[in-house]
Design an enzyme around this catalytic site. Structure first.
Site, short mmCIF file in Angstrom:
data_model
loop_
_atom_site.label_atom_id
_atom_site.label_comp_id
_atom_site.label_asym_id
_atom_site.label_seq_id
_atom_site.Cartn_x
_atom_site.Cartn_y
_atom_site.Cartn_z
CG LEU A 39 -2.05 -1.08 1.19
CD1 LEU A 39 -3.01 -0.88 2.36
CD2 LEU A 39 -2.85 -1.12 -0.11
CE1 TYR A 143 8.90 1.01 -14.25
CE2 TYR A 143 8.81 2.00 -16.45
CZ TYR A 143 8.28 1.16 -15.48
OH TYR A 143 7.13 0.47 -15.74
CG ASP A 284 8.80 12.15 -23.07
OD1 ASP A 284 8.59 11.10 -22.46
OD2 ASP A 284 8.13 13.19 -22.91
#
Ligand code: UDP
Length: 323
Positions: A39, A143, A284
């Protein structure tokens, strides 16, 4: 979808966006689902009512797996590109080390199947589009690098220990499934941010660059509905083969520019959604479009909510419900 038999499945990260949608669909398909989530970024109210919930860390899944499962769907991860660049430790420990510990626990307890939530970020800047699974993997941020490292670990464990494994490389996931949708505390994704403007929770949307080598100068992405993605997980569970690690891209094979997404959101919401152009966002790529031919052929996957308008409309229903 027809199902051979009821399975007992562990869903890590089942309180998160994609994990909760998959958990909900698996429960609806008649499987017994246990959600493991700490959580930290997930929401307890997103967990399907008929799933059992265990609050905890993926790295400590061992005692739970000892109960015996037919498979694991591993969604729990750190997933913010920007954060991964400033705080790589969180990603190498939280994603890679925790996933290796999960693989160890699966091996120890003889859990036969794994479906892993991988990403288009494993490819980095593509040489050509659409991107196939055989294209080079050169992630441009930690990532993507950590997700790719986990993919490599899964290949080794599958080969050595007979795990039937599938990695699904998601492109731009959007849309919602009833009360299960995108609700990040730190929101960075285009569609939910645009819808926040439509809900008057933000003044405007910032377009990250309009000088890209694309038709209208804004970045192009391949948006896929979260329920189509969930369907692919169910198919992957069915089709996984012992000792093999298969990798599939999941997208619709069609690209939409940031401006096209904005226009669709304006049509769906009826809100003018003011936008301003700013500089490019570091990391990007200009265009990311998936070839999902392999998933279609091998898994028999067929997206059912492929229209951008449908994806946005479902995301909008969810945003209004929670907004
Ligand atoms: N984007 C944008 N403004 C925003 C958020 C995103 O222009 O406030 C652009 C971003 O540069 C990218 C596309 O929208 O070209 C999709 O970004 P998102 O973060 O949703 O997904 P990504 O492709 O980075 O996984």
């Amino acid at each position: 979808m027809t199902r051979a038999r009821r399975m007992t499945l562990l869903v890590t990260g089942g309180a998160g966006y994609v994990g909760s949608v998959c958990a909900a669909r698996l429960v609806e398909a008649g499987h017994e689902v246990v959600v493991l989530d700490d959580l930290r970024t997930g929401h307890e109210d997103a967990i399907p009512h008929r799933a059992r919930f265990v609050r905890g860390d993926v790295a400590e899944a061992g005692p739970l797996l000892a109960e015996g499962f037919d498979g694991v769907l591993h969604f729990a991860a750190r997933s913010l590109v920007g954060e991964s660049m400033t705080d790589p430790q969180r990603y190498w420990w939280g994603n890679v080390v925790a996933s290796v510990q999960l693989l160890d626990a699966m091996t120890e307890h003889g859990i036969p199947r794994l479906v892993f939530s991988s990403t288009a970020a494993t490819y980095g800047e593509p040489e050509s589009v659409p991107i196939t699974e055989d294209d080079p993997t050169r992630p441009t941020n930690p990532y993507g690098a950590t997700k790719l490292a986990i993919d490599h670990a899964i290949s080794s464990y599958a080969a050595a220990h007979g795990i039937a494994a599938v990695s699904l490389r998601y492109f731009n996931v959007a849309g919602a499934f009833g009360r299960h949708g995108e609700r990040h505390t730190v929101e960075t994704h285009l569609i939910p941010l645009v819808l926040q403007v439509a809900l008057d929770r933000r003044d405007k949307i910032t377009i990250f660059g309009d000088d890209w080598p694309t038709a209208d100068g804004t970045c192009v992405r391949d948006y896929i509905h979260v329920t189509d993605l969930a369907d692919a997980h169910e198919l992957a569970l069915d089709r996984a083969e012992p000792g093999r690690h298969k990798v599939y891209n999941l997208g619709n094979g069609t690209g939409f520019s940031v401006r096209e997404v904005l226009e669709t959101c304006r049509e769906v919401t009826g809100h003018p959604i003011p936008a301003e152009v700013a500089g490019r966002r570091p990391g990007d790529p200009a265009v990311l479009i998936a070839s999902s031919e392999r998933a279609r052929t091998d898994l028999g996957w067929k997206p059912e909510r492929a229209e951008l308008r449908t994806i946005v409309a479902d995301a909008w229903d969810f945003a209004r419900r929670t907004g």
